[in-house]
Design an enzyme around this catalytic site. Sequence first.
Site, PDB file in Angstrom:
ATOM      1  N   ARG A 102      57.720 -19.048  79.841  1.00  0.00           N
ATOM      2  CA  ARG A 102      58.368 -17.978  79.252  1.00  0.00           C
ATOM      3  C   ARG A 102      57.366 -16.822  79.357  1.00  0.00           C
ATOM      4  NH1 ARG A 102      61.321 -16.843  73.547  1.00  0.00           N
ATOM      5  NH2 ARG A 102      63.044 -17.576  74.900  1.00  0.00           N
ATOM      6  N   HIS A 129      66.871 -13.786  81.377  1.00  0.00           N
ATOM      7  CA  HIS A 129      67.100 -14.928  80.352  1.00  0.00           C
ATOM      8  C   HIS A 129      68.282 -15.832  80.714  1.00  0.00           C
ATOM      9  CE1 HIS A 129      66.247 -17.438  77.074  1.00  0.00           C
ATOM     10  NE2 HIS A 129      66.521 -16.710  75.988  1.00  0.00           N
ATOM     11  N   GLN A 132      69.810 -18.734  78.396  1.00  0.00           N
ATOM     12  CA  GLN A 132      70.443 -18.085  77.305  1.00  0.00           C
ATOM     13  C   GLN A 132      71.918 -17.759  77.912  1.00  0.00           C
ATOM     14  OE1 GLN A 132      69.667 -17.625  73.807  1.00  0.00           O
ATOM     15  NE2 GLN A 132      71.856 -17.331  73.755  1.00  0.00           N
ATOM     16  N   ASP A 223      71.965  -7.454  71.476  1.00  0.00           N
ATOM     17  CA  ASP A 223      70.750  -8.217  71.584  1.00  0.00           C
ATOM     18  C   ASP A 223      69.657  -7.130  70.751  1.00  0.00           C
ATOM     19  OD1 ASP A 223      68.469  -9.899  71.971  1.00  0.00           O
ATOM     20  OD2 ASP A 223      68.073  -9.011  74.008  1.00  0.00           O
ATOM     21  N   CYS A 263      72.021 -13.950  71.294  1.00  0.00           N
ATOM     22  CA  CYS A 263      71.085 -14.823  71.780  1.00  0.00           C
ATOM     23  C   CYS A 263      70.177 -14.977  70.583  1.00  0.00           C
ATOM     24  CB  CYS A 263      70.271 -14.419  72.824  1.00  0.00           C
ATOM     25  SG  CYS A 263      69.254 -12.835  72.589  1.00  0.00           S
ATOM     26  N   ARG A 291      72.214 -24.123  73.636  1.00  0.00           N
ATOM     27  CA  ARG A 291      70.945 -24.009  74.301  1.00  0.00           C
ATOM     28  C   ARG A 291      70.434 -25.360  74.377  1.00  0.00           C
ATOM     29  NH1 ARG A 291      67.518 -19.663  74.163  1.00  0.00           N
ATOM     30  NH2 ARG A 291      66.610 -20.694  75.968  1.00  0.00           N
TER      31      ARG A 291
HETATM   32  N1  NVA Z   1      65.657  -9.386  74.673  1.00  0.00           N
HETATM   33  C1  NVA Z   1      65.074 -10.306  73.737  1.00  0.00           C
HETATM   34  C2  NVA Z   1      65.486 -11.710  73.579  1.00  0.00           C
HETATM   35  C3  NVA Z   1      64.995 -12.794  72.778  1.00  0.00           C
HETATM   36  C4  NVA Z   1      65.447 -14.239  73.076  1.00  0.00           C
HETATM   37  C5  NVA Z   1      63.747 -10.517  74.141  1.00  0.00           C
HETATM   38  O1  NVA Z   1      63.117 -10.249  75.356  1.00  0.00           O
HETATM   39  O2  NVA Z   1      62.719 -10.275  73.167  1.00  0.00           O
HETATM   40  N1   CP Z   2      67.524 -16.836  72.297  1.00  0.00           N
HETATM   41  C1   CP Z   2      66.122 -17.402  72.331  1.00  0.00           C
HETATM   42  O1   CP Z   2      65.484 -17.532  73.543  1.00  0.00           O
HETATM   43  O2   CP Z   2      65.417 -17.524  71.102  1.00  0.00           O
HETATM   44  P1   CP Z   2      63.837 -17.826  70.934  1.00  0.00           P
HETATM   45  O3   CP Z   2      63.214 -16.595  71.300  1.00  0.00           O
HETATM   46  O4   CP Z   2      63.775 -18.135  69.539  1.00  0.00           O
HETATM   47  O5   CP Z   2      63.590 -19.125  72.239  1.00  0.00           O
END
Ligand code: NVA
Ligand code: CP
Length: 306
Positions: A102, A129, A132, A223, A263, A291
């Site tokens: 990540r 992502h 997800q 989101d 998500c 997930r």
């Molecule tokens: N768009 C959000 C998704 C979190 C799971 C982010 O990148 O923070």
């Molecule tokens: N939806 C998602 O990726 O959640 P986290 O940021 O908690 O991993």
Amino acid sequence: MRHFLTLADFSKDEILEILNIAKKLKSEVKAGKYSNILANQTLGMIFEKNSTRTRVSFETGIYQLGGYGIFLSSNDTQLGRGEPIKDTARVLSSMVDLIMMRTHAHTRLEEFAAYSSVPLINGLSDDFHPMQLLADYLTMQECGKDKNPIVAYIGDGNNMAHSWLMLAAKLGFELRIASPKDYAVDKKILKRAEEFAKISGAKIILSENPKEAIANADVVTTDTWASMGQESEKETRKAAFKDYCVDSALMSIAKSDAIFLHCLPAYRGQEVSEEVLESPQSKIFQEAENRLHAQKGVMVWLHQNR
Ligand code: NVA
Ligand code: CP
């Protein structure tokens, strides 16, 4: 050997094949059966951003498959002190069997993949992502919303919007994205999705009008307005997105049996109201649990396709 950086790199058949593995594994776990398909396999999990769901689902997932997961935070590893990606990739992949990362810029994943001798999975980048979206589509399948659905995404043209673009473009369904003018999806990613859509028959409609986008939708999703790394833009974004909250009034324009997906984490009173989030139409916790199952499907598929 394949990496899993975006859905763009996978065919419709491959995506559905992964989801079929996920469904089989989910039903086995529900029946109390755990297979050891990934016995003796180690998954390295690099986190350069926070996580609840991704970390726990990958770690639990590899454990349920008979393997072992190592949590690697950039705060504790040499990556956080500037060790080059290309060195980290070669070192880690000489020791573990699978890596999830990540990170911020998507190019960091691409560079890692180029130097990794084991499959790399995108656990979220600034651009995509994909894990997800597999869970989201699994939830759509379970809710009977996978037959020519109309999906409405109301909000920021971010990694989630881009991943919805790729899913719709690959699977061939109708996706409507409504975002404020300065927060639309990335043009290059859109162009790529439109190329895939020509083949799949997907319909992609962009607008600035949430009401237009949501009309008659089967699936409604959104989101956060400020993603990880955009904390300093929070207030500006709140103002720009003020008409983009998925509340009951907006939700009532969708089909009466439409489902709501997010998500998570969700910001109540911003991109979604408490009422919608807690309504029977909301499938957010089924989605979050998926997930785990979807990612087990990915790990098994990557292992079988090495
Ligand atoms: N768009 C959000 C998704 C979190 C799971 C982010 O990148 O923070
Ligand atoms: N939806 C998602 O990726 O959640 P986290 O940021 O908690 O991993």
